[in-house]
Structure formats: C-alpha cells, structure tokens
Motif scaffolding. Structure first.
Motif, PDB file in Angstrom:
ATOM      1  N   SER A   1       4.671   1.015  12.758  1.00  0.00           N
ATOM      2  CA  SER A   1       4.346   2.349  13.265  1.00  0.00           C
ATOM      3  C   SER A   1       5.140   3.431  12.553  1.00  0.00           C
ATOM      4  O   SER A   1       4.566   4.423  12.087  1.00  0.00           O
ATOM      5  CB  SER A   1       4.651   2.455  14.758  1.00  0.00           C
ATOM      6  N   LEU A   2       6.462   3.235  12.475  1.00  0.00           N
ATOM      7  CA  LEU A   2       7.274   4.290  11.855  1.00  0.00           C
ATOM      8  C   LEU A   2       6.946   4.405  10.368  1.00  0.00           C
ATOM      9  O   LEU A   2       6.861   5.511   9.827  1.00  0.00           O
ATOM     10  CB  LEU A   2       8.776   4.015  12.063  1.00  0.00           C
ATOM     11  N   PHE A   3       6.724   3.254   9.731  1.00  0.00           N
ATOM     12  CA  PHE A   3       6.335   3.274   8.314  1.00  0.00           C
ATOM     13  C   PHE A   3       5.089   4.138   8.126  1.00  0.00           C
ATOM     14  O   PHE A   3       5.053   5.040   7.290  1.00  0.00           O
ATOM     15  CB  PHE A   3       6.073   1.830   7.846  1.00  0.00           C
ATOM     16  N   LEU A   4       4.069   3.891   8.927  1.00  0.00           N
ATOM     17  CA  LEU A   4       2.807   4.629   8.755  1.00  0.00           C
ATOM     18  C   LEU A   4       2.971   6.103   9.091  1.00  0.00           C
ATOM     19  O   LEU A   4       2.419   6.963   8.413  1.00  0.00           O
ATOM     20  CB  LEU A   4       1.702   3.996   9.619  1.00  0.00           C
ATOM     21  N   ARG A   5       3.753   6.377  10.115  1.00  0.00           N
ATOM     22  CA  ARG A   5       3.970   7.785  10.472  1.00  0.00           C
ATOM     23  C   ARG A   5       4.681   8.525   9.338  1.00  0.00           C
ATOM     24  O   ARG A   5       4.295   9.640   8.994  1.00  0.00           O
ATOM     25  CB  ARG A   5       4.799   7.887  11.761  1.00  0.00           C
ATOM     26  N   GLU A   6       5.717   7.884   8.799  1.00  0.00           N
ATOM     27  CA  GLU A   6       6.515   8.584   7.766  1.00  0.00           C
ATOM     28  C   GLU A   6       5.777   8.710   6.444  1.00  0.00           C
ATOM     29  O   GLU A   6       5.897   9.708   5.747  1.00  0.00           O
ATOM     30  CB  GLU A   6       7.832   7.832   7.527  1.00  0.00           C
TER      31      GLU A   6
ATOM     32  N   PRO B   1       0.795  -1.233   0.000  1.00  0.00           N
ATOM     33  CA  PRO B   1       0.000   0.000   0.000  1.00  0.00           C
ATOM     34  C   PRO B   1       0.826   1.282   0.000  1.00  0.00           C
ATOM     35  O   PRO B   1       0.264   2.375   0.002  1.00  0.00           O
ATOM     36  CB  PRO B   1      -0.804  -0.123   1.306  1.00  0.00           C
ATOM     37  N   LYS B   2       2.165   1.140   0.008  1.00  0.00           N
ATOM     38  CA  LYS B   2       3.030   2.325   0.176  1.00  0.00           C
ATOM     39  C   LYS B   2       2.731   3.415  -0.865  1.00  0.00           C
ATOM     40  O   LYS B   2       2.509   4.577  -0.521  1.00  0.00           O
ATOM     41  CB  LYS B   2       4.494   1.895   0.082  1.00  0.00           C
ATOM     42  N   LEU B   3       2.691   3.026  -2.125  1.00  0.00           N
ATOM     43  CA  LEU B   3       2.472   4.024  -3.180  1.00  0.00           C
ATOM     44  C   LEU B   3       1.048   4.598  -3.102  1.00  0.00           C
ATOM     45  O   LEU B   3       0.841   5.778  -3.348  1.00  0.00           O
ATOM     46  CB  LEU B   3       2.741   3.403  -4.556  1.00  0.00           C
ATOM     47  N   ALA B   4       0.096   3.759  -2.725  1.00  0.00           N
ATOM     48  CA  ALA B   4      -1.291   4.263  -2.580  1.00  0.00           C
ATOM     49  C   ALA B   4      -1.341   5.344  -1.506  1.00  0.00           C
ATOM     50  O   ALA B   4      -2.026   6.363  -1.661  1.00  0.00           O
ATOM     51  CB  ALA B   4      -2.235   3.121  -2.226  1.00  0.00           C
ATOM     52  N   TYR B   5      -0.603   5.152  -0.411  1.00  0.00           N
ATOM     53  CA  TYR B   5      -0.592   6.159   0.647  1.00  0.00           C
ATOM     54  C   TYR B   5       0.092   7.440   0.151  1.00  0.00           C
ATOM     55  O   TYR B   5      -0.370   8.549   0.443  1.00  0.00           O
ATOM     56  CB  TYR B   5       0.114   5.629   1.896  1.00  0.00           C
TER      57      TYR B   5
END
Ligand code: GLP
Length: 246
Positions: free
Chosen positions: A81-86, A40-44
């Motif tokens: 957590s850090l992934f989602l925050r960043e 989902p990284k690019l979607a975010y």
C-alpha cells in the motif's frame, strides 16, 4: 499473448509506462490493477513523468492494489500500500475514493476479499493489470497450486516468498500470509502486462514459457490470456530457448 524482449530495465519500463498512458488516454475512467515490487517501480515513475509532460489526467482512473502482506500496516515502508501510494497514487493526485486496497490489518480478511470482489463485480472489468513475477512463479500472491478460477483470497506464503519479501522492509519481518486478487481476475482483465527483468528472473521465466501451463507456475496462466503482453529484458529471457519464438 505477445512477448517483447528489450535490452534492459529502462526499456521495458519505458514501454510499460507508455502502455499505461495509452490506456488512460483512450479510456480516462480506466480501472487499473497494479502490483507492487521492484519490477514495475520505474514504469510507474515514468508513467507519472509522462502524465505530467503529456498532460494526461488520471483523475477518473480507479486503481486497485493487487496484493498485500497480511498483518502489515499500510504505514510500514515495506507494505504494498505505501509503495503504491508513494510511487504512483500520490504523485498522480489520485483521490481516496479512486484507490482500492486490501486492508491487511482487518480482523476479518475474508470480508476484505469479499469487499474487493464485490467492487470488481460492480465496476465491471479491470481494463489493465500490471504485474510482476515472483521467484517461485507467483503473480500477486497467487502462490504455486492456486486455482486458475480463484478470486480474492488469503494465502499461506511459501518460504521463498517470505524470505525474498524481506528485501522490501527496513527491519526483518515475520511474514506469514498474503491477501491477493485471484488468477480469475487476471484472466478476466481486458489486458495484462507482465514484466520481468534481471538474470535472477531468468530461470522462472524459462519455466513459465518452456514447460506446460501449470498451476505449479501460476504466471504460466498468462499464456491463456488473449490480450496479454509480456515485457522481458534480455537478462530475464536469457535462459528461455530461442526456438520457443517468444
Ligand atoms: C512480490 C509481490 C508481487 C510481485 C512479485 C515480484 O512478493 N507480492 O506482486 O510482483 O513478488 O516482486 P519484484 O518485482 O520485487 O521482483
């Protein structure tokens, strides 16, 4: 369940980000549960871009993190957590009181599960969940064998999950357990988007849709959700027989 097959990762990410934006446009105080991971990284990232260009405010949105590696610090680069925050929370300027993550360093992880379940109960329904699929068919850390009625829980990770999970970390990590929302949360959510891309996901996608719905492939439960959307790229759908008419 609806399945959409697009050419590539860019296209599924574009579609998913538009769905997130639409959700927030329609309901500015949406409750959105987000998985981490490469999928989902690019979607975010596209969601952040679209929120800025279309001037959609996320200030009232409540975000829930789907899962976390137990015992891994939220400062560790490989933590969910850090992934989602960043990737999503900081760029969207989400305030701390609208971010709901498991504290995977807590001494009492069962208490963390209860805090999360109580919060979800109190806030009502999750409006949208954005999830990926693991190489063994897991969603979040709902590993094979997880009950469809599970709520938040702590889980012993399968070997596949532990070895595939190394890709998120700069140095090799001892991964043993995970903490995750349950499959009941997924079934109760108003809408679920499951994304998968790449040839490496083709076999588990085939098992998810070709075989019977089974606890052995937790992602298959999404077929029981009436408002679920599965976004696949051509590579991920390439081993799934065409006569299933996905
Ligand atoms: C990880 C996470 C899941 C994620 C899945 C797929 O272990 N716990 O939340 O959806 O496995 O990850 P990826 O998108 O990197 O393939």
């Amino acid at each position: 369940m609806r399945v959409e097959i697009y050419k590539d990762y860019q296209e599924i990410s574009d579609f998913a980000s538009s769905a997130i934006i639409d959700q927030v446009r329609q309901k500015p105080d949406s409750v959105i549960c987000v998985a981490s991971g490469d999928t989902p990284k690019l979607a975010y990232q596209k969601t952040v871009e679209k929120a800025k260009t279309q001037q959609i405010s996320f200030s009232e949105v409540h975000f829930i993190g789907f899962d976390e590696w137990a015992g891994i610090s939220p400062e560790n680069h490989g933590s969910c957590s850090l992934f989602l925050r960043e990737i999503i929370f900081s760029p969207l300027g989400i305030s701390e009181d609208h971010i709901h993550l498991f504290d995977a360093m807590a001494s009492d992880l069962d208490k963390e599960c209860k805090i999360m379940d109580d919060f979800i109960y109190k806030i009502g329904k999750i409006d949208l969940m954005v999830v990926g699929i693991g190489m063994n068919g897991h969603v979040g850390f709902n590993e094979p064998g997880t009950s469809p009625t599970s709520k938040s829980h702590v889980v012993e990770l399968e070997e596949t999950t532990k070895s595939v999970g190394q890709k998120y970390f700069k140095e090799s990590q001892v991964l043993t357990k995970g903490i995750t929302l349950g499959l009941q949360h997924l079934l109760d959510a108003k809408q679920v988007i499951l994304m998968a891309n790449g040839i490496h996901k083709a076999d588990i996608i085939r098992k998810t849709f070709q075989n019977e719905i089974s606890v052995e492939v937790p992602a298959s439960i999404i077929r029981n959700h009436k408002d679920s959307l599965v976004l696949l790229d051509e590579a991920a759908s390439s081993l799934t027989p065409k006569d299933l008419n996905l």
